[in-house]
Scaffold this motif. Structure first.
Motif, PDB file in Angstrom:
ATOM      1  N   GLY A 123       0.815  -1.213   0.000  1.00 55.81           N
ATOM      2  CA  GLY A 123       0.000   0.000   0.000  1.00 55.81           C
ATOM      3  C   GLY A 123       0.842   1.254   0.000  1.00 55.81           C
ATOM      4  O   GLY A 123       0.517   2.234  -0.681  1.00 55.81           O
ATOM      5  N   ILE A 124       1.934   1.243   0.741  1.00 54.06           N
ATOM      6  CA  ILE A 124       2.828   2.401   0.784  1.00 54.06           C
ATOM      7  C   ILE A 124       3.423   2.670  -0.592  1.00 54.06           C
ATOM      8  O   ILE A 124       3.434   3.807  -1.071  1.00 54.06           O
ATOM      9  CB  ILE A 124       3.948   2.192   1.834  1.00 54.06           C
ATOM     10  CG1 ILE A 124       3.366   2.185   3.240  1.00 54.06           C
ATOM     11  CG2 ILE A 124       5.028   3.270   1.702  1.00 54.06           C
ATOM     12  CD1 ILE A 124       4.343   1.734   4.312  1.00 54.06           C
ATOM     13  N   VAL A 125       3.884   1.617  -1.251  1.00 56.05           N
ATOM     14  CA  VAL A 125       4.487   1.777  -2.579  1.00 56.05           C
ATOM     15  C   VAL A 125       3.437   2.248  -3.584  1.00 56.05           C
ATOM     16  O   VAL A 125       3.698   3.142  -4.400  1.00 56.05           O
ATOM     17  CB  VAL A 125       5.190   0.481  -3.035  1.00 56.05           C
ATOM     18  CG1 VAL A 125       5.586   0.550  -4.506  1.00 56.05           C
ATOM     19  CG2 VAL A 125       6.416   0.220  -2.163  1.00 56.05           C
ATOM     20  N   LEU A 126       2.241   1.685  -3.528  1.00 58.74           N
ATOM     21  CA  LEU A 126       1.179   2.144  -4.431  1.00 58.74           C
ATOM     22  C   LEU A 126       0.854   3.613  -4.164  1.00 58.74           C
ATOM     23  O   LEU A 126       0.619   4.390  -5.098  1.00 58.74           O
ATOM     24  CB  LEU A 126      -0.065   1.277  -4.277  1.00 58.74           C
ATOM     25  CG  LEU A 126       0.063  -0.171  -4.769  1.00 58.74           C
ATOM     26  CD1 LEU A 126      -1.215  -0.940  -4.461  1.00 58.74           C
ATOM     27  CD2 LEU A 126       0.401  -0.243  -6.248  1.00 58.74           C
ATOM     28  N   ALA A 127       0.853   4.015  -2.891  1.00 58.80           N
ATOM     29  CA  ALA A 127       0.592   5.417  -2.552  1.00 58.80           C
ATOM     30  C   ALA A 127       1.685   6.325  -3.114  1.00 58.80           C
ATOM     31  O   ALA A 127       1.391   7.415  -3.626  1.00 58.80           O
ATOM     32  CB  ALA A 127       0.470   5.581  -1.042  1.00 58.80           C
ATOM     33  N   ILE A 128       2.928   5.888  -3.037  1.00 58.79           N
ATOM     34  CA  ILE A 128       4.030   6.663  -3.619  1.00 58.79           C
ATOM     35  C   ILE A 128       3.797   6.830  -5.115  1.00 58.79           C
ATOM     36  O   ILE A 128       3.907   7.925  -5.664  1.00 58.79           O
ATOM     37  CB  ILE A 128       5.389   5.981  -3.345  1.00 58.79           C
ATOM     38  CG1 ILE A 128       5.735   6.035  -1.862  1.00 58.79           C
ATOM     39  CG2 ILE A 128       6.504   6.624  -4.192  1.00 58.79           C
ATOM     40  CD1 ILE A 128       6.891   5.132  -1.464  1.00 58.79           C
ATOM     41  N   LEU A 129       3.443   5.723  -5.770  1.00 56.36           N
ATOM     42  CA  LEU A 129       3.249   5.756  -7.219  1.00 56.36           C
ATOM     43  C   LEU A 129       1.984   6.508  -7.632  1.00 56.36           C
ATOM     44  O   LEU A 129       1.848   6.898  -8.791  1.00 56.36           O
ATOM     45  CB  LEU A 129       3.236   4.332  -7.783  1.00 56.36           C
ATOM     46  CG  LEU A 129       4.568   3.581  -7.683  1.00 56.36           C
ATOM     47  CD1 LEU A 129       4.402   2.147  -8.145  1.00 56.36           C
ATOM     48  CD2 LEU A 129       5.656   4.298  -8.489  1.00 56.36           C
ATOM     49  N   SER A 130       1.074   6.725  -6.693  1.00 56.37           N
ATOM     50  CA  SER A 130      -0.123   7.503  -7.031  1.00 56.37           C
ATOM     51  C   SER A 130       0.224   8.973  -7.229  1.00 56.37           C
ATOM     52  O   SER A 130      -0.504   9.705  -7.896  1.00 56.37           O
ATOM     53  CB  SER A 130      -1.195   7.353  -5.955  1.00 56.37           C
ATOM     54  OG  SER A 130      -0.861   8.070  -4.789  1.00 56.37           O
ATOM     55  N   GLY A 131       1.334   9.393  -6.656  1.00 58.20           N
ATOM     56  CA  GLY A 131       1.766  10.783  -6.780  1.00 58.20           C
ATOM     57  C   GLY A 131       2.685  11.042  -7.954  1.00 58.20           C
ATOM     58  O   GLY A 131       2.727  12.148  -8.494  1.00 58.20           O
ATOM     59  N   ARG A 132       3.421  10.007  -8.345  1.00 57.96           N
ATOM     60  CA  ARG A 132       4.368  10.181  -9.461  1.00 57.96           C
ATOM     61  C   ARG A 132       4.915   8.829  -9.885  1.00 57.96           C
ATOM     62  O   ARG A 132       4.917   7.869  -9.107  1.00 57.96           O
ATOM     63  CB  ARG A 132       5.517  11.085  -9.053  1.00 57.96           C
ATOM     64  CG  ARG A 132       6.391  10.507  -7.943  1.00 57.96           C
ATOM     65  CD  ARG A 132       7.485  11.495  -7.566  1.00 57.96           C
ATOM     66  NE  ARG A 132       8.218  11.037  -6.408  1.00 57.96           N
ATOM     67  CZ  ARG A 132       9.331  10.306  -6.468  1.00 57.96           C
ATOM     68  NH1 ARG A 132       9.838   9.950  -7.616  1.00 57.96           N
ATOM     69  NH2 ARG A 132       9.951   9.944  -5.354  1.00 57.96           N
ATOM     70  N   SER A 133       5.393   8.757 -11.097  1.00 56.67           N
ATOM     71  CA  SER A 133       6.072   7.561 -11.589  1.00 56.67           C
ATOM     72  C   SER A 133       7.461   7.508 -10.948  1.00 56.67           C
ATOM     73  O   SER A 133       8.047   8.544 -10.641  1.00 56.67           O
ATOM     74  CB  SER A 133       6.214   7.602 -13.105  1.00 56.67           C
ATOM     75  OG  SER A 133       4.944   7.667 -13.711  1.00 56.67           O
ATOM     76  N   ALA A 134       7.966   6.293 -10.770  1.00 57.93           N
ATOM     77  CA  ALA A 134       9.281   6.161 -10.144  1.00 57.93           C
ATOM     78  C   ALA A 134       9.879   4.803 -10.480  1.00 57.93           C
ATOM     79  O   ALA A 134       9.170   3.872 -10.854  1.00 57.93           O
ATOM     80  CB  ALA A 134       9.172   6.319  -8.631  1.00 57.93           C
ATOM     81  N   TYR A 135      11.174   4.709 -10.338  1.00 62.93           N
ATOM     82  CA  TYR A 135      11.851   3.421 -10.481  1.00 62.93           C
ATOM     83  C   TYR A 135      12.248   2.922  -9.097  1.00 62.93           C
ATOM     84  O   TYR A 135      12.138   3.648  -8.103  1.00 62.93           O
ATOM     85  CB  TYR A 135      13.031   3.499 -11.454  1.00 62.93           C
ATOM     86  CG  TYR A 135      14.107   4.502 -11.114  1.00 62.93           C
ATOM     87  CD1 TYR A 135      15.237   4.118 -10.394  1.00 62.93           C
ATOM     88  CD2 TYR A 135      14.013   5.826 -11.539  1.00 62.93           C
ATOM     89  CE1 TYR A 135      16.229   5.036 -10.096  1.00 62.93           C
ATOM     90  CE2 TYR A 135      15.005   6.747 -11.245  1.00 62.93           C
ATOM     91  CZ  TYR A 135      16.108   6.347 -10.527  1.00 62.93           C
ATOM     92  OH  TYR A 135      17.096   7.248 -10.221  1.00 62.93           O
ATOM     93  N   GLY A 136      12.647   1.667  -9.030  1.00 59.60           N
ATOM     94  CA  GLY A 136      12.866   0.999  -7.755  1.00 59.60           C
ATOM     95  C   GLY A 136      13.773   1.722  -6.782  1.00 59.60           C
ATOM     96  O   GLY A 136      13.444   1.859  -5.603  1.00 59.60           O
ATOM     97  N   TYR A 137      14.905   2.200  -7.264  1.00 62.48           N
ATOM     98  CA  TYR A 137      15.835   2.849  -6.352  1.00 62.48           C
ATOM     99  C   TYR A 137      15.244   4.144  -5.789  1.00 62.48           C
ATOM    100  O   TYR A 137      15.445   4.466  -4.615  1.00 62.48           O
ATOM    101  CB  TYR A 137      17.184   3.135  -7.025  1.00 62.48           C
ATOM    102  CG  TYR A 137      18.146   3.777  -6.072  1.00 62.48           C
ATOM    103  CD1 TYR A 137      18.799   3.010  -5.106  1.00 62.48           C
ATOM    104  CD2 TYR A 137      18.369   5.151  -6.086  1.00 62.48           C
ATOM    105  CE1 TYR A 137      19.663   3.599  -4.192  1.00 62.48           C
ATOM    106  CE2 TYR A 137      19.224   5.746  -5.180  1.00 62.48           C
ATOM    107  CZ  TYR A 137      19.876   4.970  -4.236  1.00 62.48           C
ATOM    108  OH  TYR A 137      20.720   5.553  -3.339  1.00 62.48           O
ATOM    109  N   GLU A 138      14.493   4.891  -6.620  1.00 56.47           N
ATOM    110  CA  GLU A 138      13.854   6.123  -6.132  1.00 56.47           C
ATOM    111  C   GLU A 138      12.883   5.817  -4.991  1.00 56.47           C
ATOM    112  O   GLU A 138      12.820   6.558  -4.007  1.00 56.47           O
ATOM    113  CB  GLU A 138      13.062   6.796  -7.253  1.00 56.47           C
ATOM    114  CG  GLU A 138      13.884   7.526  -8.273  1.00 56.47           C
ATOM    115  CD  GLU A 138      13.009   8.136  -9.342  1.00 56.47           C
ATOM    116  OE1 GLU A 138      13.194   9.348  -9.606  1.00 56.47           O
ATOM    117  OE2 GLU A 138      12.145   7.443  -9.911  1.00 56.47           O
ATOM    118  N   ILE A 139      12.124   4.749  -5.152  1.00 50.00           N
ATOM    119  CA  ILE A 139      11.162   4.361  -4.121  1.00 50.00           C
ATOM    120  C   ILE A 139      11.893   3.980  -2.840  1.00 50.00           C
ATOM    121  O   ILE A 139      11.529   4.423  -1.751  1.00 50.00           O
ATOM    122  CB  ILE A 139      10.276   3.208  -4.628  1.00 50.00           C
ATOM    123  CG1 ILE A 139       9.402   3.708  -5.788  1.00 50.00           C
ATOM    124  CG2 ILE A 139       9.420   2.628  -3.501  1.00 50.00           C
ATOM    125  CD1 ILE A 139       8.695   2.615  -6.554  1.00 50.00           C
TER     126      ILE A 139
END
Length: 109
Positions: free
Chosen positions: A15-31
């Motif tokens: 859920g945390i990762v999906l929430a991060i991606l809801s705000g912007r696109s990102a690659y693994g290291y950025e997350i």
């Protein structure tokens, strides 16, 4: 990070990762870097990458390969409509659980 924190985090990391991606696109290291900046310092990159593979397989994200200055192209993840629906369900579940836990914490039953 305590063992209890680690175990609880495993249950909500998707859920945390999906929430991060809801705000912007990102690659693994950025997350992973963002999570560490937020105090989740013990999260291994491998944990995040394995989770990204799972959410990709479940159809929650779209993936684009973007050229990288250092090595092979990066996989950039974007939350799609199915992922947004899943994230909405996550937040509903989170609200339900957090309200009940707060009641218990305050001594209510």
């Amino acid at each position: 990070m305590s063992k209890q924190m680690t175990e609880m985090l495993k249950g909500v990391l998707e859920g945390i990762v999906l929430a991060i991606l809801s705000g912007r696109s990102a690659y693994g290291y950025e997350i992973t870097a963002w999570l560490r900046e937020q105090g989740f310092s013990d999260i291994a990159e491998g944990t995040v990458y394995a989770l990204l593979i799972r959410i990709e397989q479940r159809g929650f994200v779209d993936v684009a390969k973007v050229p990288s200055e250092k090595g092979p192209p990066r996989k950039v993840y974007s939350l799609n409509a199915q992922g947004r629906r899943h994230l909405d369900e996550f937040w509903k579940t989170w609200s339900f659980l957090s309200e009940r836990l707060e009641q218990l914490h305050k001594g209510g039953t």
